[in-house]
Design a protein around this motif. Structure first.
Motif, PDB file in Angstrom:
ATOM      1  N   PRO A  81       1.121  -1.201  -0.002  1.00 60.70           N
ATOM      2  CA  PRO A  81      -0.171  -0.326  -0.151  1.00 60.70           C
ATOM      3  C   PRO A  81       1.155   1.265   0.092  1.00 60.70           C
ATOM      4  O   PRO A  81       1.896   1.154   0.469  1.00 60.70           O
ATOM      5  N   SER A  82       0.209   1.862  -0.525  1.00 63.40           N
ATOM      6  CA  SER A  82       0.978   3.829  -0.686  1.00 63.40           C
ATOM      7  C   SER A  82       0.659   4.709   0.385  1.00 63.40           C
ATOM      8  O   SER A  82      -0.248   4.701   0.966  1.00 63.40           O
ATOM      9  N   ARG A  83       1.708   4.721   1.204  1.00 64.11           N
ATOM     10  CA  ARG A  83       1.400   5.793   2.470  1.00 64.11           C
ATOM     11  C   ARG A  83       1.798   7.044   1.843  1.00 64.11           C
ATOM     12  O   ARG A  83       1.975   7.818   3.209  1.00 64.11           O
ATOM     13  N   GLY A  84       1.959   7.882   0.938  1.00 64.73           N
ATOM     14  CA  GLY A  84       2.691   9.254   0.500  1.00 64.73           C
ATOM     15  C   GLY A  84       2.722   8.910  -1.092  1.00 64.73           C
ATOM     16  O   GLY A  84       2.235   8.301  -1.630  1.00 64.73           O
ATOM     17  N   THR A  85       2.236  10.613  -1.331  1.00 65.30           N
ATOM     18  CA  THR A  85       3.063  10.760  -2.539  1.00 65.30           C
ATOM     19  C   THR A  85       3.863  11.848  -3.355  1.00 65.30           C
ATOM     20  O   THR A  85       4.544  12.527  -2.229  1.00 65.30           O
ATOM     21  N   ILE A  86       4.842  11.900  -4.163  1.00 61.62           N
ATOM     22  CA  ILE A  86       5.969  12.407  -4.430  1.00 61.62           C
ATOM     23  C   ILE A  86       5.367  13.390  -5.867  1.00 61.62           C
ATOM     24  O   ILE A  86       5.061  12.041  -6.291  1.00 61.62           O
ATOM     25  N   SER A 127       8.860  11.471   4.650  1.00 62.00           N
ATOM     26  CA  SER A 127       8.547  12.355   3.788  1.00 62.00           C
ATOM     27  C   SER A 127       9.159  13.884   4.015  1.00 62.00           C
ATOM     28  O   SER A 127       9.432  14.874   3.270  1.00 62.00           O
ATOM     29  N   GLY A 128       9.407  13.875   5.323  1.00 61.10           N
ATOM     30  CA  GLY A 128       9.611  15.433   5.911  1.00 61.10           C
ATOM     31  C   GLY A 128      11.340  15.918   5.355  1.00 61.10           C
ATOM     32  O   GLY A 128      11.729  16.489   4.918  1.00 61.10           O
ATOM     33  N   ALA A 129      11.910  14.880   5.642  1.00 61.29           N
ATOM     34  CA  ALA A 129      13.770  15.390   4.972  1.00 61.29           C
ATOM     35  C   ALA A 129      12.959  15.437   3.648  1.00 61.29           C
ATOM     36  O   ALA A 129      14.270  16.011   2.847  1.00 61.29           O
ATOM     37  N   LEU A 130      12.322  14.800   2.847  1.00 55.72           N
ATOM     38  CA  LEU A 130      12.354  14.630   1.027  1.00 55.72           C
ATOM     39  C   LEU A 130      11.619  15.962   0.932  1.00 55.72           C
ATOM     40  O   LEU A 130      11.832  16.441  -0.769  1.00 55.72           O
ATOM     41  N   ARG A 131      11.160  16.677   2.081  1.00 57.21           N
ATOM     42  CA  ARG A 131      10.214  17.658   1.553  1.00 57.21           C
ATOM     43  C   ARG A 131      11.469  18.989   1.678  1.00 57.21           C
ATOM     44  O   ARG A 131      11.746  20.370   1.288  1.00 57.21           O
ATOM     45  N   ARG A 132      12.637  18.699   2.624  1.00 57.30           N
ATOM     46  CA  ARG A 132      13.590  19.740   2.528  1.00 57.30           C
ATOM     47  C   ARG A 132      14.108  19.961   1.848  1.00 57.30           C
ATOM     48  O   ARG A 132      15.179  20.793   1.357  1.00 57.30           O
ATOM     49  N   PHE A 172       5.308   9.708   5.799  1.00 59.39           N
ATOM     50  CA  PHE A 172       5.922   8.185   4.979  1.00 59.39           C
ATOM     51  C   PHE A 172       7.361   8.392   5.841  1.00 59.39           C
ATOM     52  O   PHE A 172       7.360   9.280   6.314  1.00 59.39           O
ATOM     53  N   LYS A 173       7.789   6.650   5.874  1.00 63.71           N
ATOM     54  CA  LYS A 173       9.005   6.517   6.604  1.00 63.71           C
ATOM     55  C   LYS A 173       9.708   5.958   5.059  1.00 63.71           C
ATOM     56  O   LYS A 173       9.700   5.754   4.024  1.00 63.71           O
TER      57      LYS A 173
END
Length: 364
Positions: free
Chosen positions: A272-277, A330-335, A306-307
């Motif tokens: 299952p997907s936990r988020g979207t990029i 997700s937090g690191a990828l936003r950064r 997501f992790k």
């Protein structure tokens, strides 16, 4: 040795009152036992546990709340497997109960363990009887209906054929209950086109949760693994014999060449997907035309929490492009979204170069 996964809908297993269709199922099991003795192997995915529980508990109708559904399942599952066990024992065969949740297939290690166990049961001559573990599932981790579970089991095992038995003759050009001119569709080569061309709805019986649309989607999933599917009427006395003999029966969904590896099938359909990029047009072109990994520089937005190691959907301008295993939380990828590799290394020195590696990505 051929392996066939057979899914039986609730309306095939029990009647409208929740009573077991013993004579019908005994005939089906007798057919399977003969072919089993000739070297063929079978895995059953059986609905009907909740319907059996509803009857045993004396409820007026199928419950609608999760706790009541789970209670009915807790009562019905044991009785349903006992029924299957008795039917196979009468034919000198051994049945094995297997209960699964989406988590069991969504986690890669659990997926591989389930595959090993099922293969071993088949090798030992047992007939696994699989159902969703409704007593512990929640809406978040449920399959939704056993059609999709059956397709995932067929893909997991690399089955030669998937058979979906229901209370209708197959896919029709329209709803035969409302349109007297509706015709049975003998063969489907393009599921998306069939869904667009025909009145394929989600109407179900009072006993189950599926419908012809879910069966068509399950057939499409199996087709991606190179597995043909037949949807047939399980209440027709000779239907299963004709299907297994390769005779014309129901609707046959043709499968082409397998498109993906076992890992990518698991990623596409089980994880299952936990988020979207969200990515830009350049990143989309790199993924689809150049078979590259997704780098942070191509990321324009991140949705969800997501992790690293979670599955994510990759979209461009709102359109689904791919699904993959994220190398970032997700937090690191936003950064680091939109940043080139050199800048990413400055901001996050231990972070991977790829947001999603191409080996852990499947195009949609």
């Amino acid at each position: 040795m051929s392996l066939t996964v057979i899914k039986l809908g609730s309306s095939v297993v029990v009647d409208e009152d929740g009573a077991l269709r013993r004579d019908s199922l005994a005939s089906l099991v007798a057919t399977l036992a003969v072919r089993h003795g000739a070297g063929e192997r079978f895995v059953l995915v059986s609905s009907g546990a909740i319907a059996r529980g509803v009857r045993e508990l004396g409820l007026a109708a199928r419950p609608t709340t999760m706790d009541a559904l789970q209670a009915a399942s807790a009562v019905g599952q044991g009785r349903l497997f006992r029924d299957w066990d008795d039917l196979f024992a009468a034919e000198g065969r051994t049945a094995a109960q297997v209960l699964l949740t989406r988590y069991d297939l969504g986690d890669r290690e659990a997926f591989v363990n389930a595959r090993r166990t099922l293969h071993r049961l088949v090798e030992l001559g047992a007939v696994p009887v699989i159902n969703e573990n409704d007593t512990t599932t929640t809406e978040e981790i449920s399959f939704g209906d056993n059609d999709l579970l059956a397709a995932q089991i067929a893909m997991l095992l690399g089955a030669d054929r998937l058979v979906l038995l229901t209370s209708t003759d197959g896919l029709f050009t329209a709803d035969p209950r409302r349109d007297p001119d509706a015709r049975l569709v003998d063969e489907v080569r393009d599921v998306e086109q069939a869904l667009a061309d025909h009145d394929v709805g989600t109407t179900t019986s009072s006993l189950g949760t599926g419908g012809m649309r879910s069966k068509a989607l399950a057939a499409d999933m199996a087709a991606a693994a190179g597995i043909p599917t037949v949807v047939a009427n399980g209440l027709r006395p000779d239907a299963i014999r004709r299907v297994l003999a390769g005779e014309a029966e129901g609707t046959r969904f043709v499968a082409g060449d397998a498109r993906w590896s076992s890992f990518k099938l698991w990623l596409r359909y089980a994880r299952p997907s936990r988020g979207t990029i969200e990515i830009d047009a350049g990143a989309r072109r790199a993924l689809t035309a150049e078979d590259t990994s997704l780098l942070p520089v191509g990321v324009v937005g991140v949705t969800g929490d997501f992790k690293a190691g979670d599955a994510v959907e990759i979209r461009c301008a709102g359109e689904a492009v791919a699904k993959g295993i994220s190398g970032y939380a997700s937090g690191a990828l936003r950064r680091v979204a939109g940043e080139r590799t050199a800048r990413v290394r400055e901001l996050l020195p231990t972070a991977p170069e790829e947001a999603v590696h191409r080996d852990r990505l499947v195009l949609l």
